[in-house]
Write a protein that holds these residues in place. Structure first.
Motif, PDB file in Angstrom:
ATOM      1  N   GLN A   1       0.897  -1.170  -0.086  1.00  0.00           N
ATOM      2  CA  GLN A   1       0.010  -0.116   0.015  1.00  0.00           C
ATOM      3  C   GLN A   1       0.889   1.318  -0.030  1.00  0.00           C
ATOM      4  O   GLN A   1       0.360   2.398  -0.308  1.00  0.00           O
ATOM      5  CB  GLN A   1      -1.136   0.050   1.281  1.00  0.00           C
ATOM      6  N   ASP A   2       1.897   1.294   0.604  1.00  0.00           N
ATOM      7  CA  ASP A   2       2.882   2.459   0.622  1.00  0.00           C
ATOM      8  C   ASP A   2       4.325   1.800   0.041  1.00  0.00           C
ATOM      9  O   ASP A   2       5.012   1.134   1.055  1.00  0.00           O
ATOM     10  CB  ASP A   2       2.891   2.772   1.978  1.00  0.00           C
ATOM     11  N   GLY A   3       4.929   2.340  -0.977  1.00  0.00           N
ATOM     12  CA  GLY A   3       6.233   1.972  -1.482  1.00  0.00           C
ATOM     13  C   GLY A   3       7.364   2.401  -0.632  1.00  0.00           C
ATOM     14  O   GLY A   3       8.360   1.845  -0.718  1.00  0.00           O
ATOM     15  N   GLU A   4       7.239   3.276   0.369  1.00  0.00           N
ATOM     16  CA  GLU A   4       8.197   3.743   1.147  1.00  0.00           C
ATOM     17  C   GLU A   4       8.164   2.905   2.430  1.00  0.00           C
ATOM     18  O   GLU A   4       9.033   3.418   3.390  1.00  0.00           O
ATOM     19  CB  GLU A   4       8.084   5.284   1.380  1.00  0.00           C
ATOM     20  N   MET A   5       7.281   2.016   2.750  1.00  0.00           N
ATOM     21  CA  MET A   5       7.095   1.554   3.780  1.00  0.00           C
ATOM     22  C   MET A   5       8.669   0.541   4.107  1.00  0.00           C
ATOM     23  O   MET A   5       9.269   0.652   5.146  1.00  0.00           O
ATOM     24  CB  MET A   5       6.069   0.401   4.151  1.00  0.00           C
ATOM     25  N   LEU A   6       8.986  -0.242   3.288  1.00  0.00           N
ATOM     26  CA  LEU A   6       9.992  -1.007   3.261  1.00  0.00           C
ATOM     27  C   LEU A   6      11.418  -0.441   3.584  1.00  0.00           C
ATOM     28  O   LEU A   6      12.353  -0.714   4.567  1.00  0.00           O
ATOM     29  CB  LEU A   6      10.208  -2.346   2.333  1.00  0.00           C
ATOM     30  N   PRO A   7      11.628   0.782   2.874  1.00  0.00           N
ATOM     31  CA  PRO A   7      12.745   1.457   3.225  1.00  0.00           C
ATOM     32  C   PRO A   7      12.972   2.264   4.241  1.00  0.00           C
ATOM     33  O   PRO A   7      13.934   2.313   5.007  1.00  0.00           O
ATOM     34  CB  PRO A   7      12.648   2.394   2.010  1.00  0.00           C
ATOM     35  N   THR A   8      11.618   2.443   4.898  1.00  0.00           N
ATOM     36  CA  THR A   8      11.397   2.992   6.156  1.00  0.00           C
ATOM     37  C   THR A   8      11.877   2.229   7.083  1.00  0.00           C
ATOM     38  O   THR A   8      12.485   2.554   8.101  1.00  0.00           O
ATOM     39  CB  THR A   8      10.277   3.751   6.426  1.00  0.00           C
ATOM     40  N   ILE A   9      11.530   0.925   7.051  1.00  0.00           N
ATOM     41  CA  ILE A   9      11.578  -0.144   8.141  1.00  0.00           C
ATOM     42  C   ILE A   9      13.118  -0.355   8.283  1.00  0.00           C
ATOM     43  O   ILE A   9      13.774  -0.470   9.081  1.00  0.00           O
ATOM     44  CB  ILE A   9      10.708  -1.323   7.996  1.00  0.00           C
ATOM     45  N   ALA A  10      13.912  -0.474   7.024  1.00  0.00           N
ATOM     46  CA  ALA A  10      14.968  -0.785   6.827  1.00  0.00           C
ATOM     47  C   ALA A  10      16.139   0.234   7.332  1.00  0.00           C
ATOM     48  O   ALA A  10      16.890   0.001   8.182  1.00  0.00           O
ATOM     49  CB  ALA A  10      15.617  -0.983   5.355  1.00  0.00           C
TER      50      ALA A  10
ATOM     51  N   ARG B   1       7.956 -10.972  -1.278  1.00  0.00           N
ATOM     52  CA  ARG B   1       8.019  -9.728  -0.330  1.00  0.00           C
ATOM     53  C   ARG B   1       9.007  -9.874   0.290  1.00  0.00           C
ATOM     54  O   ARG B   1       9.725  -8.891   0.793  1.00  0.00           O
ATOM     55  CB  ARG B   1       6.739  -9.713   0.458  1.00  0.00           C
ATOM     56  N   ILE B   2       9.377 -11.006   0.794  1.00  0.00           N
ATOM     57  CA  ILE B   2      10.507 -11.313   1.777  1.00  0.00           C
ATOM     58  C   ILE B   2      11.896 -10.910   0.733  1.00  0.00           C
ATOM     59  O   ILE B   2      13.065 -10.446   1.207  1.00  0.00           O
ATOM     60  CB  ILE B   2      10.633 -12.821   2.097  1.00  0.00           C
ATOM     61  N   ALA B   3      11.747 -11.489  -0.548  1.00  0.00           N
ATOM     62  CA  ALA B   3      13.114 -11.043  -1.452  1.00  0.00           C
ATOM     63  C   ALA B   3      13.175  -9.681  -1.459  1.00  0.00           C
ATOM     64  O   ALA B   3      14.183  -8.949  -1.618  1.00  0.00           O
ATOM     65  CB  ALA B   3      12.804 -11.822  -2.916  1.00  0.00           C
ATOM     66  N   VAL B   4      11.984  -9.123  -1.460  1.00  0.00           N
ATOM     67  CA  VAL B   4      12.144  -7.400  -1.862  1.00  0.00           C
ATOM     68  C   VAL B   4      12.736  -7.050  -0.466  1.00  0.00           C
ATOM     69  O   VAL B   4      13.663  -5.830  -0.340  1.00  0.00           O
ATOM     70  CB  VAL B   4      10.675  -6.832  -2.066  1.00  0.00           C
ATOM     71  N   ALA B   5      12.333  -7.253   0.663  1.00  0.00           N
ATOM     72  CA  ALA B   5      12.750  -6.987   1.909  1.00  0.00           C
ATOM     73  C   ALA B   5      14.387  -7.296   2.060  1.00  0.00           C
ATOM     74  O   ALA B   5      15.067  -6.245   2.517  1.00  0.00           O
ATOM     75  CB  ALA B   5      12.017  -7.423   3.219  1.00  0.00           C
ATOM     76  N   ASN B   6      14.457  -8.356   1.808  1.00  0.00           N
ATOM     77  CA  ASN B   6      16.014  -8.808   1.987  1.00  0.00           C
ATOM     78  C   ASN B   6      17.118  -7.917   0.925  1.00  0.00           C
ATOM     79  O   ASN B   6      18.168  -7.641   1.610  1.00  0.00           O
ATOM     80  CB  ASN B   6      16.334 -10.211   1.527  1.00  0.00           C
ATOM     81  N   THR B   7      16.675  -7.191  -0.220  1.00  0.00           N
ATOM     82  CA  THR B   7      17.474  -6.691  -0.893  1.00  0.00           C
ATOM     83  C   THR B   7      17.651  -5.228  -0.042  1.00  0.00           C
ATOM     84  O   THR B   7      18.661  -4.442  -0.433  1.00  0.00           O
ATOM     85  CB  THR B   7      16.615  -6.330  -2.214  1.00  0.00           C
TER      86      THR B   7
END
Length: 273
Positions: free
Chosen positions: A123-132, A170-176
C-alpha cells in the motif's frame, strides 16, 4: 529464533503473546472501548501483567468494509497513546498496526519497537525502506485490496501456493533492502472466505518453510464466531481452541484480545514438548 526489538533480543523458541489495543471507534470487537487515558492504561497494565510480550496498537480499523481514515487522523489518534504508554511503561515493546510509512516513521521515532503492516509494504512503497532505515522488526501480512474492498478479492486458483508465493516475493524485496527481522502473518480474514481461512489454518505449518517467525491473528474473528453461530463477544472459547491448534502448527506469536487465555495455551503446550 529471535527478534531484535530496540536492542533487546526476544527469544521466540517459546511462543509469545501480542496483546491487542484498538484505539479506533469502529473495530469489530472492542471499537471505542479504549478512548481515554484511564481505560487505555488500565487495559495495557492488565495485558502486561497477564504475560503479553508485545502490545499492538491500532488507530485504523482493518475490519472488512472499514471506513477510510486519513493519515493525519491516524497520527492524531496514535502518537499521544504511544507517548502515554512509554511514559507509564518505559520497557514496553509497542507494535504499531499501520500500512503507512509516515505513521511507521513517527511511531518508531517516538519509541515503538515493531511495525505490523497488513499490506506487507504494497500500500505504501516507502514502507520497506523506512523499516530498513530504523532496523525494526516488521510483520508482513497477506491481503488483497484494502480493508474496504478485500472481501471482493477471494478468488484463488491455489490458495496456499499463491499466499506462499506472495510472501516469497515480499521477503525477497525486503532482503534486498537489508531487512531480515521479518514476521509472517497469513492474514486470516483478509481477502479470504470462511472455508479459505480454515484451509490456511490446516496447512499453517507450511509457512515455516519461509524461514521466519509466524504470527497468527485469529482472536475473536468471524472465522470463529460464524462457524460457531455466535458473535465476537462469544468467541473466546473458540479463539482459545484455535490458538492451541496454531501452536501445534508452529505459531511463534499469538496476537490476541484475551492475553491471559492465550498465554495459558502457550504454558500448557510447553508441558507437552
Amino acid at each position: 529464533m529471535t527478534l531484535n526489538c530496540k536492542g533487546i533480543l526476544i527469544d521466540l523458541t517459546i511462543p509469545k503473546v501480542m496483546g491487542i489495543l484498538n484505539i479506533t471507534p469502529d473495530s469489530f470487537y472492542d471499537g471505542g472501548r479504549y478512548k481515554n487515558e484511564k481505560t487505555i492504561l488500565s487495559q495495557v497494565e492488565k495485558m502486561l501483567n497477564e504475560g503479553a510480550t508485545f502490545i499492538d496498537v491500532g488507530a485504523y480499523s482493518s475490519r472488512p468494509g472499514a471506513d477510510f481514515v486519513s493519515e493525519i487522523e491516524e497520527l492524531k489518534r496514535l502518537l499521544p497513546v504511544v507517548q502515554l504508554l512509554l511514559r507509564n511503561f518505559p520497557d514496553i515493546l509497542l507494535s504499531i498496526d499501520t500500512f503507512r510509512s509516515k505513521v511507521a516513521k513517527e511511531s518508531l521515532e517516538a519509541g515503538a519497537a515493531i511495525i505490523n503492516d497488513i499490506s506487507a509494504g504494497i500500500q505504501d512503497g516507502e514502507m520497506l525502506p523506512t523499516i530498513a532505515k530504523y532496523k525494526a522488526p516488521y510483520v508482513m501480512m497477506h491481503m488483497r485490496g484494502t480493508p474496504k474492498t478485500m472481501q471482493q478479492h477471494t478468488q484463488y486458483d491455489d490458495l496456499l501456493i499463491e499466499v506462499l508465493s506472495f510472501f516469497s516475493e515480499r521477503i525477497a524485496v525486503a532482503n534486498t533492502l537489508g531487512l531480515h527481522d521479518l514476521i509472517i502473518d497469513p492474514g486470516f480474514g483478509f481477502a479470504k472466505t470462511l472455508e479459505q481461512n480454515y484451509e490456511l489454518l490446516q496447512h499453517l505449518d507450511r509457512f515455516k518453510t519461509l524461514g521466519h517467525p509466524l504470527l497468527v491473528g485469529i482472536s475473536r474473528k468471524s472465522m470463529i464466531y460464524k462457524a460457531l453461530g455466535t458473535s465476537a463477544q462469544g468467541a473466546l472459547n473458540g479463539s482459545t481452541a484455535l490458538h492451541t491448534y496454531t501452536l501445534t502448527k508452529g505459531a511463534n506469536i499469538l496476537r490476541a484480545h484475551d492475553v491471559k487465555e492465550a498465554r495459558e495455551c502457550v504454558q500448557l503446550m510447553q508441558r507437552l514438548i
